[in-house]
Design a protein around this motif. Structure first.
Motif, PDB file in Angstrom:
ATOM      1  N   ASN A  45       0.824  -1.204   0.000  1.00 26.66           N
ATOM      2  CA  ASN A  45       0.000   0.000   0.000  1.00 26.66           C
ATOM      3  C   ASN A  45       0.860   1.257   0.000  1.00 26.66           C
ATOM      4  O   ASN A  45       0.577   2.215  -0.723  1.00 26.66           O
ATOM      5  CB  ASN A  45      -0.942   0.003   1.200  1.00 26.66           C
ATOM      6  N   ILE A  66      -7.078  -0.074  -4.886  1.00 27.08           N
ATOM      7  CA  ILE A  66      -6.265   0.138  -3.680  1.00 27.08           C
ATOM      8  C   ILE A  66      -5.924   1.613  -3.534  1.00 27.08           C
ATOM      9  O   ILE A  66      -6.047   2.199  -2.453  1.00 27.08           O
ATOM     10  CB  ILE A  66      -4.982  -0.720  -3.727  1.00 27.08           C
ATOM     11  N   LEU A  94      -6.803   4.222  -0.470  1.00 23.64           N
ATOM     12  CA  LEU A  94      -5.745   4.931   0.251  1.00 23.64           C
ATOM     13  C   LEU A  94      -5.910   6.442   0.151  1.00 23.64           C
ATOM     14  O   LEU A  94      -5.727   7.169   1.130  1.00 23.64           O
ATOM     15  CB  LEU A  94      -4.378   4.525  -0.303  1.00 23.64           C
TER      16      LEU A  94
END
Length: 75
Positions: free
Chosen positions: A25, A56, A60
């Motif tokens: 991440n 993803i 984030l």
């Protein structure tokens, strides 16, 4: 007993992240936000599809934006 893996981490939402996922991440956010790489290029580097990288990154970025949100006062 405790069945969590040794590399268990918990983020603020209470969701378990392994060190590997947390590192991935961080890499995705850095490559997209700071280096302006495409989702395709990031996916190729990390062995993920462009769509998975996009998902993803969106999660984030939403989390980052929410943590850095500062309401303004009018007047």
């Amino acid at each position: 007993g405790d069945v969590r893996p040794r590399n268990f981490k918990s983020n603020k939402g209470g969701v378990a992240l392994t060190d590997e996922k947390a590192e991935r991440n961080d890499q995705i956010f850095h490559m997209r936000f700071e280096r302006d790489m495409t989702f395709t290029a990031i996916g190729e580097r990390l062995g993920l599809t462009r769509e998975r990288v996009r998902q993803i990154y969106k999660r984030l970025k939403d989390k980052h934006d929410a943590e850095n949100f500062r309401p303004t006062r009018n007047g």
